[in-house]
Design a protein around this motif. Structure first.
Motif, PDB file in Angstrom:
ATOM      1  N   ASP A 110      -3.995  -4.308   8.831  1.00  0.00           N
ATOM      2  CA  ASP A 110      -5.317  -4.949   9.419  1.00  0.00           C
ATOM      3  C   ASP A 110      -6.459  -3.918   8.617  1.00  0.00           C
ATOM      4  O   ASP A 110      -7.772  -5.480   8.365  1.00  0.00           O
ATOM      5  N   GLY A 111      -6.349  -2.883   8.642  1.00  0.00           N
ATOM      6  CA  GLY A 111      -7.530  -2.123   7.954  1.00  0.00           C
ATOM      7  C   GLY A 111      -7.647  -2.543   6.504  1.00  0.00           C
ATOM      8  O   GLY A 111      -8.963  -2.630   5.819  1.00  0.00           O
ATOM      9  N   ALA A 112      -6.978  -3.242   5.844  1.00  0.00           N
ATOM     10  CA  ALA A 112      -7.353  -4.002   4.011  1.00  0.00           C
ATOM     11  C   ALA A 112      -7.452  -5.111   4.179  1.00  0.00           C
ATOM     12  O   ALA A 112      -8.546  -4.533   2.930  1.00  0.00           O
ATOM     13  N   ALA A 148       0.876  -1.050   0.089  1.00  0.00           N
ATOM     14  CA  ALA A 148       0.166  -0.314  -0.131  1.00  0.00           C
ATOM     15  C   ALA A 148       0.977   1.332   0.305  1.00  0.00           C
ATOM     16  O   ALA A 148       1.978   1.370  -0.203  1.00  0.00           O
ATOM     17  N   TYR A 149       0.136   2.740   0.157  1.00  0.00           N
ATOM     18  CA  TYR A 149       1.064   3.466   0.740  1.00  0.00           C
ATOM     19  C   TYR A 149       2.257   3.653   1.550  1.00  0.00           C
ATOM     20  O   TYR A 149       3.292   4.871   1.000  1.00  0.00           O
ATOM     21  N   ARG A 150       2.271   2.715   2.522  1.00  0.00           N
ATOM     22  CA  ARG A 150       3.865   2.669   3.120  1.00  0.00           C
ATOM     23  C   ARG A 150       4.871   1.745   2.724  1.00  0.00           C
ATOM     24  O   ARG A 150       5.277   0.956   2.900  1.00  0.00           O
ATOM     25  N   CYS A 151       5.285   2.619   2.031  1.00  0.00           N
ATOM     26  CA  CYS A 151       6.113   1.920   0.401  1.00  0.00           C
ATOM     27  C   CYS A 151       7.721   1.983   0.350  1.00  0.00           C
ATOM     28  O   CYS A 151       8.250   2.413  -0.969  1.00  0.00           O
TER      29      CYS A 151
HETATM   30  C1  LIG Z   1     -10.553   2.865  -0.137  1.00  0.00           C
HETATM   31  C2  LIG Z   1     -10.080   4.298   0.996  1.00  0.00           C
HETATM   32  N1  LIG Z   1     -10.536   4.288   1.864  1.00  0.00           N
HETATM   33  C3  LIG Z   1     -10.009   5.010   2.999  1.00  0.00           C
HETATM   34  C4  LIG Z   1      -8.995   5.568   2.892  1.00  0.00           C
HETATM   35  C5  LIG Z   1      -8.387   6.886   4.271  1.00  0.00           C
HETATM   36  N2  LIG Z   1      -7.014   5.516   4.534  1.00  0.00           N
HETATM   37  C6  LIG Z   1      -5.977   5.808   4.285  1.00  0.00           C
HETATM   38  S1  LIG Z   1      -4.550   4.797   5.093  1.00  0.00           S
HETATM   39  C7  LIG Z   1      -6.463   3.717   6.051  1.00  0.00           C
HETATM   40  C8  LIG Z   1      -6.114   3.248   7.257  1.00  0.00           C
HETATM   41  C9  LIG Z   1      -6.057   1.491   6.619  1.00  0.00           C
HETATM   42  O1  LIG Z   1      -4.769   0.924   7.216  1.00  0.00           O
HETATM   43  P1  LIG Z   1      -3.987  -0.024   7.657  1.00  0.00           P
HETATM   44  O2  LIG Z   1      -4.642  -1.032   5.634  1.00  0.00           O
HETATM   45  O3  LIG Z   1      -4.040  -1.328   8.903  1.00  0.00           O
HETATM   46  O4  LIG Z   1      -2.387   0.168   7.217  1.00  0.00           O
HETATM   47  P2  LIG Z   1      -1.996   0.821   7.976  1.00  0.00           P
HETATM   48  O5  LIG Z   1      -1.307   2.133   7.926  1.00  0.00           O
HETATM   49  O6  LIG Z   1      -2.241   0.386   9.252  1.00  0.00           O
HETATM   50  O7  LIG Z   1      -0.447   0.203   7.889  1.00  0.00           O
HETATM   51  C10 LIG Z   1      -7.039   4.813   5.846  1.00  0.00           C
HETATM   52  C11 LIG Z   1      -9.082   3.957   6.182  1.00  0.00           C
HETATM   53  C12 LIG Z   1      -7.846   5.093   1.509  1.00  0.00           C
HETATM   54  N3  LIG Z   1      -6.696   5.197   1.715  1.00  0.00           N
HETATM   55  N4  LIG Z   1      -8.814   4.081   0.179  1.00  0.00           N
END
Ligand SMILES: Cc1ncc(C[n+]2csc(CCOP(=O)(O)OP(=O)(O)O)c2C)c(N)n1
Length: 163
Positions: free
Chosen positions: A156-158, A75-78
């Protein structure tokens, strides 16, 4: 007598080269992220900037276990994965600055680091978007008949995003 843990029970032995790779790559990731966090605080890096501090071993350990032909996505933590895979740290930092010399020519920024040569397929800002793409990357290898793996990182959010 010391209690036996999974680590003390393990019969796996790692080479000095592997330990050195873990140490050097994790140190590079940590120092890079500390600097990125500092520059973000100074507003020299704009937009979003998600750090990988504390999770370096998740990237470094997997990199030492996989081969250069295996495929990567997250994801974005890349920032950390490409650093461990051997992408030029200067090009990753240039991307954070939005410079043309960055890994995505400065158009992607912190959340969208890519390095096709290292099989690093991003860097994705949409939570969970990397999961179906990672699956597709795995199927692509299966269809091509290779033994390559696709490794997909997610928080865990993803996991419960739907994809
Ligand atoms: C589809 C979508 N919904 C909401 C967001 C906003 N958002 C950015 S980071 C995040 C939390 C994601 O948590 P996780 O997948 O556990 O990754 P972590 O940041 O904890 O490494 C959210 C909800 C997004 N970027 N994309």
């Amino acid at each position: 007598m010391a209690k036996k843990t999974a680590a003390t029970k393990s019969k796996v032995k790692y080479s000095k080269e592997t330990y050195t790779f873990w140490y050097e790559s994790m140190l590079l990731m940590r120092r890079f992220e500390e600097k990125a966090g500092q520059l973000y605080g100074q507003q020299k890096i704009r937009g979003f900037c998600h750090l990988y501090i504390g999770q370096e071993a998740c990237a470094s350990g997997a990199i030492s276990a996989l081969t250069p032909d295996d495929k990567w996505i997250t994801a974005y933590r890349c920032h950390a994965h490409p650093l461990g895979l051997g992408t030029d740290p200067g090009a990753v930092m240039a991307e954070l600055y939005g410079k043309a010399t960055g890994t995505t020519k400065g158009k992607g920024g912190s959340m969208h680091i890519f390095d096709k040569e290292k099989n690093f397929m991003g860097g994705h800002g949409i939570v969970g978007a990397q999961i179906p793409m990672g699956l597709g990357m795995g199927f692509a290898e299966k269809y091509k008949g290779t033994k390559n793996l696709a490794i997909c990182y997610m928080g865990d959010g993803a996991v419960r995003q739907g994809a």
